[in-house]
Design an enzyme around this catalytic site. Structure first.
Site, PDB file in Angstrom:
ATOM      1  N   ALA A  12       9.809  -1.287 -20.469  1.00 25.54           N
ATOM      2  CA  ALA A  12       8.911  -0.231 -19.982  1.00 25.54           C
ATOM      3  C   ALA A  12       9.545   1.160 -19.940  1.00 25.54           C
ATOM      4  O   ALA A  12       9.039   2.103 -20.566  1.00 25.54           O
ATOM      5  CB  ALA A  12       8.380  -0.609 -18.607  1.00 25.54           C
ATOM      6  N   ALA A  13      10.649   1.296 -19.236  1.00 24.34           N
ATOM      7  CA  ALA A  13      11.216   2.632 -19.031  1.00 24.34           C
ATOM      8  C   ALA A  13      11.715   3.225 -20.344  1.00 24.34           C
ATOM      9  O   ALA A  13      11.376   4.364 -20.695  1.00 24.34           O
ATOM     10  CB  ALA A  13      12.356   2.560 -18.014  1.00 24.34           C
ATOM     11  N   GLU A  36      17.841  -2.754 -28.040  1.00 27.04           N
ATOM     12  CA  GLU A  36      17.367  -3.788 -27.106  1.00 27.04           C
ATOM     13  C   GLU A  36      18.210  -5.037 -27.347  1.00 27.04           C
ATOM     14  O   GLU A  36      18.295  -5.511 -28.473  1.00 27.04           O
ATOM     15  CB  GLU A  36      15.875  -4.066 -27.349  1.00 27.04           C
ATOM     16  CG  GLU A  36      15.339  -5.339 -26.747  1.00 27.04           C
ATOM     17  CD  GLU A  36      15.557  -5.471 -25.238  1.00 27.04           C
ATOM     18  OE1 GLU A  36      15.362  -4.462 -24.521  1.00 27.04           O
ATOM     19  OE2 GLU A  36      15.957  -6.576 -24.791  1.00 27.04           O
ATOM     20  N   SER A  42       8.933  -3.768 -24.843  1.00 29.53           N
ATOM     21  CA  SER A  42       7.668  -3.293 -24.302  1.00 29.53           C
ATOM     22  C   SER A  42       6.734  -4.416 -23.881  1.00 29.53           C
ATOM     23  O   SER A  42       5.577  -4.451 -24.246  1.00 29.53           O
ATOM     24  CB  SER A  42       6.998  -2.431 -25.380  1.00 29.53           C
ATOM     25  OG  SER A  42       5.911  -1.728 -24.845  1.00 29.53           O
ATOM     26  N   CYS A  46       6.045  -8.601 -15.456  1.00 33.50           N
ATOM     27  CA  CYS A  46       5.226  -9.011 -14.309  1.00 33.50           C
ATOM     28  C   CYS A  46       4.204 -10.061 -14.706  1.00 33.50           C
ATOM     29  O   CYS A  46       3.614 -10.709 -13.857  1.00 33.50           O
ATOM     30  CB  CYS A  46       4.481  -7.827 -13.721  1.00 33.50           C
ATOM     31  SG  CYS A  46       5.470  -6.352 -13.599  1.00 33.50           S
ATOM     32  N   ASN A 309       7.568   2.670 -15.790  1.00 35.44           N
ATOM     33  CA  ASN A 309       6.728   3.413 -16.728  1.00 35.44           C
ATOM     34  C   ASN A 309       6.665   4.893 -16.375  1.00 35.44           C
ATOM     35  O   ASN A 309       6.780   5.753 -17.240  1.00 35.44           O
ATOM     36  CB  ASN A 309       5.310   2.833 -16.732  1.00 35.44           C
ATOM     37  CG  ASN A 309       5.153   1.733 -17.757  1.00 35.44           C
ATOM     38  OD1 ASN A 309       5.052   1.992 -18.952  1.00 35.44           O
ATOM     39  ND2 ASN A 309       5.174   0.495 -17.306  1.00 35.44           N
ATOM     40  N   TYR A 430     -18.709   2.957   1.870  1.00 35.33           N
ATOM     41  CA  TYR A 430     -19.362   1.830   2.540  1.00 35.33           C
ATOM     42  C   TYR A 430     -20.657   1.437   1.840  1.00 35.33           C
ATOM     43  O   TYR A 430     -21.505   2.277   1.554  1.00 35.33           O
ATOM     44  CB  TYR A 430     -19.690   2.155   3.996  1.00 35.33           C
ATOM     45  CG  TYR A 430     -20.748   1.235   4.559  1.00 35.33           C
ATOM     46  CD1 TYR A 430     -20.477  -0.125   4.671  1.00 35.33           C
ATOM     47  CD2 TYR A 430     -22.012   1.698   4.891  1.00 35.33           C
ATOM     48  CE1 TYR A 430     -21.449  -1.003   5.127  1.00 35.33           C
ATOM     49  CE2 TYR A 430     -22.988   0.826   5.358  1.00 35.33           C
ATOM     50  CZ  TYR A 430     -22.710  -0.517   5.473  1.00 35.33           C
ATOM     51  OH  TYR A 430     -23.664  -1.391   5.905  1.00 35.33           O
ATOM     52  N   TRP A 438     -17.793  -0.447   9.336  1.00 36.21           N
ATOM     53  CA  TRP A 438     -16.450   0.099   9.591  1.00 36.21           C
ATOM     54  C   TRP A 438     -15.519  -0.606   8.624  1.00 36.21           C
ATOM     55  O   TRP A 438     -15.249  -1.794   8.780  1.00 36.21           O
ATOM     56  CB  TRP A 438     -15.984  -0.170  11.022  1.00 36.21           C
ATOM     57  CG  TRP A 438     -16.680   0.621  12.072  1.00 36.21           C
ATOM     58  CD1 TRP A 438     -17.722   0.208  12.843  1.00 36.21           C
ATOM     59  CD2 TRP A 438     -16.391   1.969  12.497  1.00 36.21           C
ATOM     60  NE1 TRP A 438     -18.103   1.200  13.706  1.00 36.21           N
ATOM     61  CE2 TRP A 438     -17.302   2.296  13.520  1.00 36.21           C
ATOM     62  CE3 TRP A 438     -15.458   2.929  12.109  1.00 36.21           C
ATOM     63  CZ2 TRP A 438     -17.306   3.536  14.165  1.00 36.21           C
ATOM     64  CZ3 TRP A 438     -15.458   4.164  12.741  1.00 36.21           C
ATOM     65  CH2 TRP A 438     -16.368   4.463  13.757  1.00 36.21           C
ATOM     66  N   ARG A 446      -8.196   2.782  13.843  1.00 36.16           N
ATOM     67  CA  ARG A 446      -8.706   3.016  15.195  1.00 36.16           C
ATOM     68  C   ARG A 446      -7.895   2.235  16.226  1.00 36.16           C
ATOM     69  O   ARG A 446      -7.521   2.761  17.282  1.00 36.16           O
ATOM     70  CB  ARG A 446     -10.162   2.573  15.243  1.00 36.16           C
ATOM     71  CG  ARG A 446     -11.024   3.424  16.103  1.00 36.16           C
ATOM     72  CD  ARG A 446     -12.466   3.030  15.941  1.00 36.16           C
ATOM     73  NE  ARG A 446     -12.718   1.703  16.475  1.00 36.16           N
ATOM     74  CZ  ARG A 446     -13.789   0.968  16.175  1.00 36.16           C
ATOM     75  NH1 ARG A 446     -14.687   1.412  15.305  1.00 36.16           N
ATOM     76  NH2 ARG A 446     -13.960  -0.207  16.717  1.00 36.16           N
TER      77      ARG A 446
END
Lengths: 459, 459
Positions: A12-13, A36, A42, A46, A309, A430, A438, A446
């Site tokens: 990825a990086a 590599e 690539s 995960c 990424n 909602y 809520w 809350r």
């Protein structure tokens, strides 16, 4: 003159950095050589548990871009099976071991991207090299494990380590019909959550038929004829035709450190916000770096594809002549274990204490939809606020379908240092198919605000 | 001395206010008399379409709290079928028409909460009073419509109005097996979205078999023997055994206005952040008030249960002696039409223009999970940024399961006036069952940031 960019690491990086740089600078301006050490580039690490579990049926699905795309469409010199074994900062060159040809050579660079990823924790345990003991660090590991499942049809498995990968692998093996046991040295699995929330995961695992051994440290493995037969703790030997190790990772920074590129207290490579290391023209990104935690204000090393990424992209934009910065993290993560969804952001109670905060906490239980709406599922949210100011320091979610992605809203609230009191006024969406009137996030805010208020009266 | 609190309206806002006030002040300190003109209190009006559609099978499920709970557990004097027909601010009393007993009397108050809700837009159209023409404003409407469906088994239905309620009712009637047509005067349905996103909804409706007539204004209804037979526009007569009107609502503020309580340009009752009207001791909350839009900086009247609950709670806390404020809204809303999920927050393009912004926009298409993960569904996100600063002004989502609740993250980003550029660095959750490695929200932010950048170069 054409500048020479060398990229170490093809996941990825590294490949995000290379692609972004190429996007902004053509082959005449920038020559890109990417090394590599494995055979795949690539890919979605995960996704490996889901390949093993069978939700993903084709290994190709995990590969975002094939090597040919990088070579042909992005004009990169991508070399597989090629491991960089040394960085010489004086000579501005890397030494490359070609595992196919068996040769070793030096490749010069003007700019260098270190994207060497993470290495799994592999304590030196008796029997750890026996056949049937697997890691799931890279795609080859996943493929090998899959073949073992298909060819040898093991019936019992032990997963060692109750983090994200361990739990996802436990689910995968349950899906494959194995009798699965989980061994974790911690008090509760998923130790990236607080124990009170982790306990919910332990219950969920037991509900799936997983035998869960907590607070037991792995001491080694029994074997017979070179194959594993059991995983052993101080208390017991758990029979296992198959063992999967999921003991976490650490930044793979040894190569950089040996070259004199500064590494931080987490053992990750240190960079600034633009992902520059302390060495001119040398960049680093992904699981091998340490980043800045915006709540604890401390360096952390978090191995996660999404950071990799983003950081890779940041490097590539900067090398490409643009401006990009990686702002740091708030520790957001999400996972799924069968029907259970788990997420966190910010600091846990323990992390908050370590960072010097006194906390006020509340756990609420609600539903993902209006209680009367079909498909309404359970959701528990824990909120951790700064006791004095009421600032949201962190949140954790355990629930069923529709629960976990709510963490993104909480991550942005943490990002903006909102107080739980201010959060109670947020204009969240909602409608009965999506939330009770809520929203659980508002209920939690809350209750947390009431808790902060109560505690302040006590003071 | 016991203070006398009178509450007008027994739904979300009124009963939240009453409950919160009671929570903080006992019956000796505060006497609470609540008047409700209908037979039901504290129910989910938003749930009515799902009752009609059959997802909710028991009308009792829509009732959050039964009248006995308010009477017995919260010691309130709750009077049903009792309509307040006049407020006398000088005498500090309200005139009540008892629809059961037929009597009319005055009830004195020290403090008053006006929670009179909204009234549906009902243009005076020929045939609008025919049998078979329904509104779905309150629970009795929903029950009547349900009985019609069960007793008369209509086969064709026309829904007039393509807003949230209209679309939810269209879905409900499709579920019931009716042949449904939708007539909307706007260019696209769901005119709370921009037309480019609304067009996706129109496509989705057609995919469900709904006949969609856009840009056609309803002119009246044909009837036969007192029953509706067709809905007529200037272009056509659409046969209908049943007509449902969903033409929106406006604040029900006539009672307050007649008493001299100031009403704003939206026709909603004006209040401050603590939900105080301009008259000492008179509060207002819910669909009958106007509130403050935090992006347009203008008053808006938005009828939504979640605002009503929050505002009602705010009133109750304040009457109870605490401090609470309703901070305003950013225009978040969400809905579901069969498998399609729709959400919005902030300003649309048109609203942004009206509020004086020049915008930069981008629509991206992605998936709700990693593309390779089972159950990955389509999601389209539109982001609207301020052209000059890149500040996120609004966002819209159309997609399938798992798409719409992402609006909450965007709502908080709008709330904090984030730029789309800054949003690209947000630490949102990633795992294959929950998002691609670049979450759709991040992709949209990136594309919008690129668009802002492009436009700034042009300037």
């Amino acid at each position: 003159m054409t500048e020479r960019l060398v990229v170490i690491g093809g996941d990825a990086a590294g490949m995000s950095a290379a692609s972004q740089a190429r996007d902004r600078r053509g082959p005449d301006d920038l020559r890109i050589v990417a090394f590599e050490k494995g055979r795949h580039v690539s890919y979605s690490a995960c996704g490996i548990p889901y390949l093993v579990g069978g939700e993903v049926t084709d290994v190709k699905d995990l590969i975002a871009r094939r090597p040919e795309v990088f070579r042909d469409e992005l004009s990169m010199d991508l070399r597989l099976d090629s491991e960089v074994v040394e960085i010489d900062l004086d000579r501005r060159a890397v030494a490359v071991q070609d595992h196919q040809g068996g040769t070793r050579y030096w490749e010069p660079f003007d700019q260098l991207v270190v994207a060497t990823g993470a290495v799994p924790h592999r304590p030196e345990l008796p029997g750890a090299t026996a056949e049937g003991v697997y890691g799931v660090q890279n795609l080859d590991d996943g493929i090998a494990l899959l073949q073992e499942l298909e060819n040898r049809r093991p019936r019992t498995a032990v997963v060692v380590g109750g983090g994200y990968i361990g739990l996802e692998m436990a689910e995968a093996l349950v899906r494959r019909g194995l009798k699965v046991s989980l061994i974790d040295a911690a008090e509760q699995p998923m130790s990236t959550l607080d124990p009170d929330m982790g306990a919910l995961i332990a219950d969920a695992l037991r509900g799936l038929g997983v035998e869960v051994y907590l607070g037991e440290r792995i001491e080694g493995f029994s074997e017979s004829g070179g194959r594993v037969t059991a995983a052993c703790t101080e208390n017991r030997a758990v029979p296992a035709d198959l063992v999967v190790l999921g003991l976490g990772t650490r930044p793979n920074s040894a190569l950089a450190e040996a070259a004199g590129i500064p590494v931080g207290e987490t053992s990750g490579i240190r960079t600034d916000r633009r992902m520059r290391t302390a060495v001119e023209g040398v960049w680093a990104a992904g699981d091998c770096v340490e980043t800045f935690h915006l709540v604890s204000r401390r360096p952390v090393a978090i191995a996660l594809g999404t950071h990799a990424n983003k950081q890779g992209r940041t490097v590539g934009v900067n090398i490409g002549g643009g401006y990009a910065a990686f702002p740091g993290v708030v520790g957001t993560a999400v996972s799924k274990i069968c029907e259970y969804e788990v997420a966190r952001t910010g600091l846990t109670t323990a992390e908050a204490a370590e960072a010097g905060f006194e906390t006020a906490e509340e756990i609420v239980e609600s539903t993902t939809r209006a209680g009367y709406f079909p498909g309404a599922r359970q959701i528990k949210i824990k909120m951790i606020a700064d006791r004095g100011t009421g600032r949201l320091l962190g949140a954790q979610i355990v629930g069923q379908e529709g629960a976990a992605k709510r963490i993104d809203a909480l991550a942005i609230a943490v990002w903006h240092e909102m107080t739980v009191e201010d959060m109670t006024g947020l204009d969240l969406s909602y409608a009965p198919p999506f939330a009770p009137v809520w929203d659980p996030v508002l209920i939690a805010a809350r209750k947390a605000a009431e808790r902060v208020d109560q505690l302040s009266r006590k003071d």
